[in-house]
Motif scaffolding. Structure first.
Motif, mmCIF file in Angstrom:
data_model
loop_
_atom_site.group_PDB
_atom_site.id
_atom_site.type_symbol
_atom_site.label_atom_id
_atom_site.label_comp_id
_atom_site.label_asym_id
_atom_site.label_seq_id
_atom_site.Cartn_x
_atom_site.Cartn_y
_atom_site.Cartn_z
ATOM 1 N N ARG A 385 -5.395 -10.449 -5.683
ATOM 2 C CA ARG A 385 -4.691 -9.460 -6.513
ATOM 3 C C ARG A 385 -4.053 -8.441 -5.579
ATOM 4 O O ARG A 385 -4.692 -7.493 -5.130
ATOM 5 N N LEU A 386 -2.780 -8.692 -5.269
ATOM 6 C CA LEU A 386 -2.065 -7.903 -4.275
ATOM 7 C C LEU A 386 -1.414 -6.708 -4.956
ATOM 8 O O LEU A 386 -0.586 -6.874 -5.854
ATOM 9 N N ALA A 387 -1.828 -5.498 -4.551
ATOM 10 C CA ALA A 387 -1.302 -4.281 -5.180
ATOM 11 C C ALA A 387 -0.583 -3.449 -4.132
ATOM 12 O O ALA A 387 -1.163 -3.091 -3.106
ATOM 13 N N ASN A 388 0.666 -3.137 -4.394
ATOM 14 C CA ASN A 388 1.461 -2.356 -3.451
ATOM 15 C C ASN A 388 1.496 -0.893 -3.881
ATOM 16 O O ASN A 388 2.227 -0.525 -4.791
ATOM 17 N N ARG A 389 0.695 -0.074 -3.228
ATOM 18 C CA ARG A 389 0.647 1.362 -3.548
ATOM 19 C C ARG A 389 1.510 2.162 -2.576
ATOM 20 O O ARG A 389 1.145 3.251 -2.174
#
Ligand code: C2O
Ligand code: CU
Length: 462
Positions: A385-389
């Motif tokens: 689950r790749l999350a770009n913050r």
């Protein structure tokens, strides 16, 4: 008479055993190992641009552009790296699902190769498609100065095209005298990255290729730049996307401002205009103004091909994730608070940390003991689950395995298999992965300044 002692007996036994095992494993593949080719890393001087020749270009073998490697799916390949650079290096085969020992990552999978030393790579590529190769040591400099080569794995069952053109797309950081300038600016590394000053395809500014009028041409393109994200279109002709990142797309689709970042590949079929002399231009629309990367000029009388006759390429033998009940592995991309310089290390750090994965900044390619991001069980499906913050896009690349794009908060996704996912600011994407290749596999942003200032981690498959 030959006396057999215990030692020779053991040796004889070991040889027989290995031989037997080799036969058993070889199965349908050719059993003979490939004769190794030599890839000699070295510096050279060449005219990249009009004016003064550029010194300190880095490459393998003779040309300023590294050799184009053509392999065959399921057939052994071997290459001996001979290092004639004044610094250590390695070779990573980007996108190939091969043995971890052949992956080219210092400390994690192999030692550095010092000046005048050699390293033997040998593997059998399981997938057909467009790939590339580059060092995994001091990569911002070594790649920035030219060590980005194309690698094609052919499948004899591919449909026929009238011609094939291979395009290696990248920039160079040259000053007014055509010499290399500083590889990066720290304040740019903390943002989108430091851009090149000279844009090329195949080491040339906007090259022109003659292609058969009315024909269908296969274009194999790789973005080997260390920073730039592109938005591709074909000006003056129609083109279809048939493969992405070394895997065929199930349904070819028209090329229309398709975004791709460092590390990614696109295979296109271009329908060449019918009129002799007419031009189609592969264009980058991400900049303003847009600019042509390469042109295709129609030659001869029209072959009158139809793009609609182009069939999908045969799929690669990638395992499909079994998503139901799969464990989720969170991967959060953030900026770190520590912008302060950190210890420089030759293959790894640039001396700064600006980025982190799951709060840990790591530059990789170093001997420091960093724990794996997760330990995956061989054969099981996981959802990354790749999350770009962060407010920037990042092309996130995983070594050794392909994953399937499952879903994204940005809307509909193509369920393609890939090794590099370009994640947009604020996007969260689910990537399905069958952990089918044992070993330690790095996962990192392919904007090399981001990779080297903290946006690196690794997954362990056991
Ligand atoms: Cu093409 Cu670790 O990279
Ligand atoms: Cu990045």
């Amino acid at each position: 008479m030959v006396m057999l002692n215990r030692r020779t007996l053991l040796k004889a036994g070991a040889v027989a055993g290995a031989y037997g095992a080799g036969l058993a494993i070889a199965g349908g593949f050719r059993t003979a190992a490939a004769a190794p080719m030599t890839l000699t890393s070295a510096e050279t001087t060449a005219a990249l641009k009009e004016g003064q020749p550029t010194k300190g270009i880095m490459t393998w073998n003779d040309g300023p552009q590294p050799p184009l490697l053509r392999l065959k799916q399921g057939e052994p390949f071997a290459a001996r790296l001979v290092n004639k650079l004044n610094e250590p290096t390695t070779i990573h085969w980007h996108g190939l699902r091969i043995d971890n020992k052949m992956d080219g990552v210092p400390f994690l999978t192999q030692p550095y190769v010092y000046t005048n030393d050699t390293f033997d790579y040998a593997f059998t590529p399981p997938d057909a498609g467009t790939f590339w190769y580059h060092p995994h040591c001091n990569t911002l400099v070594q790649m920035g100065r030219g060590m980005t080569g194309m690698l094609i794995v052919e499948n004899p069952k591919d449909p026929a095209f009238d011609q094939e053109v291979v395009l290696n797309v990248r920039d160079w950081r040259l000053g007014g005298d055509n010499q290399f300038i500083a590889a990066f600016k720290p304040r740019d590394s903390a943002k989108a990255g430091t851009y090149g000053t000279y844009r090329t395809a195949n080491w040339q500014d906007d090259p022109v290729y003659d292609v058969p009028a009315g024909g269908i041409v296969r274009i194999r393109l790789a973005i080997t730049d260390v920073t730039r994200i592109y938005s591709f279109g074909m000006d003056g002709a129609d083109a279809m996307v048939i493969a992405l990142d070394g895997n065929p797309v199930a349904e070819p689709f028209p090329l229309d401002r398709y975004q791709a970042g460092p590390g990614q590949r696109i295979e296109l079929v271009l329908r060449v205009p019918d009129t002799e002399g007419a031009i189609a231009a592969l264009t980058n629309y991400r900049t303003s103004p847009s600019y042509p990367l390469a042109r295709f000029r129609a030659k001869g009388t029209s072959l009158k091909r139809d793009l609609r006759d182009v069939k999908a390429l045969p799929a690669n033998p990638v395992s499909w994730p079994v998503v139901k009940g799969a464990e989720v592995v969170p991967l959060e991309l953030t900026a770190t608070a520590e912008g302060a310089p950190v210890k420089e290390s030759f293959c790894g750090s640039l001396g700064y940390n600006f980025w982190a994965i799951n709060k840990v900044p790591w530059s990789g390619d170093t001997s420091d003991p960093t724990a794996p991001l997760a330990e995956l069980k061989l054969g099981k499906t996981y959802i990354l689950r790749l999350a770009n913050r962060t407010p920037h896009a990042h092309p996130i690349h995983l070594h050794g395995m392909s994953f399937q794009v499952l879903s994204s908060t940005q809307g509909e996704v193509r369920p393609i298999f890939t090794d590099t996912y370009l994640i947009q600011p604020d996007e969260v994407a689910d990537l399905g992965l069958v952990a089918d290749n044992p070993g330690d596999w790095v996962i990192h942003c392919h904007i090399i300044e981001h990779q080297k200032t903290g946006m690196t981690a690794f997954l362990r498959v056991v």
